[in-house]
Design an enzyme around this catalytic site. Structure first.
Site, short mmCIF file in Angstrom:
data_model
loop_
_atom_site.label_atom_id
_atom_site.label_comp_id
_atom_site.label_asym_id
_atom_site.label_seq_id
_atom_site.Cartn_x
_atom_site.Cartn_y
_atom_site.Cartn_z
N ASN A 1 50.29 27.41 38.78
CA ASN A 1 50.11 27.97 39.91
C ASN A 1 50.45 26.96 40.86
O ASN A 1 50.36 25.79 40.97
CB ASN A 1 48.55 28.25 40.23
CG ASN A 1 48.33 29.51 39.34
OD1 ASN A 1 49.36 29.97 38.63
ND2 ASN A 1 46.94 29.70 38.60
N VAL A 2 50.59 27.69 42.46
CA VAL A 2 51.27 26.74 43.30
C VAL A 2 50.36 26.88 44.60
O VAL A 2 50.45 26.67 45.61
CB VAL A 2 52.71 27.29 43.95
CG1 VAL A 2 53.59 26.92 42.83
CG2 VAL A 2 52.77 28.87 44.15
N ASP A 3 49.02 27.44 44.24
CA ASP A 3 48.07 27.81 45.32
C ASP A 3 47.01 26.82 45.72
O ASP A 3 46.15 27.05 46.62
CB ASP A 3 47.28 29.18 44.93
CG ASP A 3 46.55 28.83 43.79
OD1 ASP A 3 46.18 27.86 43.16
OD2 ASP A 3 46.63 29.94 42.84
N HIS B 1 54.69 23.72 38.63
CA HIS B 1 55.53 24.41 39.60
C HIS B 1 55.40 24.07 41.12
O HIS B 1 56.00 24.67 41.97
CB HIS B 1 55.43 25.97 39.42
CG HIS B 1 55.65 26.29 38.13
ND1 HIS B 1 55.47 27.73 37.56
CD2 HIS B 1 56.84 25.70 37.14
CE1 HIS B 1 55.83 27.50 36.25
NE2 HIS B 1 56.59 26.48 36.02
N CYS C 1 65.52 12.61 51.45
CA CYS C 1 64.78 11.46 50.75
C CYS C 1 63.31 11.86 49.87
O CYS C 1 63.15 10.95 49.55
CB CYS C 1 64.30 10.62 52.09
SG CYS C 1 62.98 11.35 52.82
N CYS D 1 61.45 16.06 58.66
CA CYS D 1 61.14 14.74 57.98
C CYS D 1 61.49 13.65 58.83
O CYS D 1 62.06 13.52 59.88
CB CYS D 1 61.87 14.57 56.90
SG CYS D 1 61.50 12.86 55.84
N GLY E 1 44.82 32.70 31.64
CA GLY E 1 45.59 33.72 32.40
C GLY E 1 46.96 33.39 32.68
O GLY E 1 47.56 33.30 33.82
N GLU F 1 44.23 40.85 28.74
CA GLU F 1 45.17 41.21 27.72
C GLU F 1 45.80 40.29 26.62
O GLU F 1 45.90 39.08 27.06
CB GLU F 1 46.50 41.85 28.62
CG GLU F 1 46.27 42.26 29.84
CD GLU F 1 45.95 43.97 29.90
OE1 GLU F 1 46.43 44.26 28.66
OE2 GLU F 1 45.44 44.55 30.60
N ALA G 1 38.92 35.31 33.86
CA ALA G 1 38.75 34.00 34.14
C ALA G 1 37.30 33.59 34.66
O ALA G 1 36.70 32.61 34.23
CB ALA G 1 39.96 33.08 34.61
P1 NAD Z 1 51.97 35.98 34.87
O1 NAD Z 1 51.97 36.88 36.00
O2 NAD Z 1 53.41 36.40 33.82
O3 NAD Z 1 50.92 36.40 33.84
C1 NAD Z 1 49.51 36.44 34.39
C2 NAD Z 1 48.53 36.38 33.08
O4 NAD Z 1 47.18 36.60 33.79
C3 NAD Z 1 48.72 37.74 32.41
O5 NAD Z 1 48.81 37.79 30.99
C4 NAD Z 1 47.49 38.64 32.70
O6 NAD Z 1 47.07 39.61 31.82
C5 NAD Z 1 46.49 37.59 32.89
N1 NAD Z 1 45.54 37.96 33.89
C6 NAD Z 1 45.37 38.95 34.96
N2 NAD Z 1 44.22 38.86 35.57
C7 NAD Z 1 43.44 37.78 34.93
C8 NAD Z 1 42.09 37.36 35.18
N3 NAD Z 1 41.41 37.91 36.27
N4 NAD Z 1 41.62 36.36 34.13
C9 NAD Z 1 42.62 36.02 33.27
N5 NAD Z 1 43.75 36.39 33.16
C10 NAD Z 1 44.14 37.10 34.11
O7 NAD Z 1 51.77 34.81 35.05
P2 NAD Z 1 52.19 33.22 34.63
O8 NAD Z 1 52.24 33.06 33.14
O9 NAD Z 1 51.40 32.27 35.35
O10 NAD Z 1 53.90 32.94 35.08
C11 NAD Z 1 54.10 33.53 36.49
C12 NAD Z 1 54.76 32.51 37.15
O11 NAD Z 1 54.48 32.93 38.53
C13 NAD Z 1 54.42 30.99 37.12
O12 NAD Z 1 55.23 30.24 37.23
C14 NAD Z 1 53.36 30.72 38.55
O13 NAD Z 1 53.86 29.59 39.11
C15 NAD Z 1 53.57 31.88 39.40
N6 NAD Z 1 52.58 32.41 40.10
C16 NAD Z 1 51.64 31.65 40.59
C17 NAD Z 1 50.62 32.35 41.60
C18 NAD Z 1 49.53 31.27 42.10
O14 NAD Z 1 49.71 30.06 42.38
N7 NAD Z 1 48.40 31.58 42.33
C19 NAD Z 1 50.52 33.46 41.73
C20 NAD Z 1 51.64 34.38 41.02
C21 NAD Z 1 52.74 33.68 40.19
#
Ligand code: NAD
Length: 258
Positions: free
Chosen positions: A99-101, A116, A127, A162, A201, A229, A245
């Site tokens: 996640n990037v959040d 990521h 730089c 920068c 997740g 899932e 989660a």
């Molecule tokens: P994905 O979107 O491919 O899969 C998400 C997974 O989370 C699914 O398997 C789904 O069933 C599960 N899920 C949904 N709701 C949930 C919950 N409440 N609790 C637990 N699991 C839950 O995500 P990924 O595998 O992380 O890959 C996608 C890419 O997208 C990553 O590279 C990530 O960097 C990026 N991404 C980041 C964010 C963020 O920073 N929040 C958001 C969206 C995507």
């Protein structure tokens, strides 16, 4: 028993987009996710973004604003807070996140490996100097962008200057770009040293992050997966816990604290 595994401590959590779903950030591929509105073949890579920037700059501005908005307004959910507590009481070694959040850091976790990148951090395109912006600074940048939806100049201003004179871009990994080497190395090391890998997740469709569970399995580390899932990892996970989660992790914390 899952409880016995977790009580051994030295847990490492690998988290994905589902971790933050209950904080109001949609998973990319899920219902309402950003790829429903923007084609990732165009918007998730530099050539696609650059081409769109030339012909339709307002579309790139819409994408940047839409992408940032939920992340800017999100707060850690009970799942993030439970992982922070597990680190505080010594059960959790680290979090490896896709996640990037910034929500794991916001929740209080100290060892967060961001594979990521981070949307709040900007990186110089010359730089490599890095700078983290706060919510107020980013909100101001985005509102200037929105006011100038048709201006190519407005986008260049979003890329903050920068100190070396060049501009900085959000420090995130787009499709086709390499993951930060140091973070990836650290992620493998954390897995080598853990007792249990907790998968939360993540669907496992994004590589090379998706190799990490197999790396843990090869080294005999038990895997516990939390996801509403089943995923491609569920077959080889030692325990699959069907659930969100934000509901399951606080229960695990409670068990651990008994
Ligand atoms: P994905 O979107 O491919 O899969 C998400 C997974 O989370 C699914 O398997 C789904 O069933 C599960 N899920 C949904 N709701 C949930 C919950 N409440 N609790 C637990 N699991 C839950 O995500 P990924 O595998 O992380 O890959 C996608 C890419 O997208 C990553 O590279 C990530 O960097 C990026 N991404 C980041 C964010 C963020 O920073 N929040 C958001 C969206 C995507």
């Amino acid at each position: 028993m899952i409880k016995d595994i977790l009580l051994k401590g030295k847990i490492v959590a690998l988290t994905g987009a589902g971790m933050s779903e209950e904080s109001g950030i949609s998973t990319f591929r899920g219902k309402g996710g950003i790829w429903e509105r923007y084609n990732p073949a165009i918007y998730a890579n530099i050539p696609g973004l650059s081409f769109t920037f030339i012909i339709r700059p307002h579309k790139v501005i819409d994408f940047i604003v839409d992408f940032y908005e939920p992340i800017l307004n999100a707060e850690p959910n009970p799942g993030h807070l439970a992982l922070a507590k597990l680190e505080e009481n010594g059960a959790l070694n680290s979090i490896i996140t896709q996640n990037v959040d910034d929500l794991h850091t916001k929740a209080g976790n100290k060892v967060v490996i961001e594979l990521h990148g981070n949307m709040f951090r900007f990186r110089c395109m010359r730089c490599s100097n890095k700078r983290k912006l706060d919510k107020k600074e980013l909100t101001e940048l985005l509102s200037k962008l929105e006011k100038n939806r048709n201006s190519r100049l407005a986008i260049t201003k979003f890329f903050v200057p920068c100190k070396c004179g060049r501009r900085m871009r959000p420090d995130v990994v787009l499709f086709g770009e390499s993951l930060p080497e140091a973070e990836l190395k650290l992620a493998y090391k954390e897995i080598e040293n853990c007792n249990t890998l907790l998968l939360v997740g993540t669907s496992g469709v994004v590589y090379p992050a998706a190799y990490l569970p197999a790396y843990a399995k090869e080294r005999g580390k038990p895997i516990v997966e939390i996801n509403p899932e089943r995923t491609k990892f569920s077959e080889f996970a030692d325990y699959f816990i069907a659930g969100k989660a934000g509901e399951v992790l606080p229960q695990i914390l409670q068990e651990y604290s008994l």
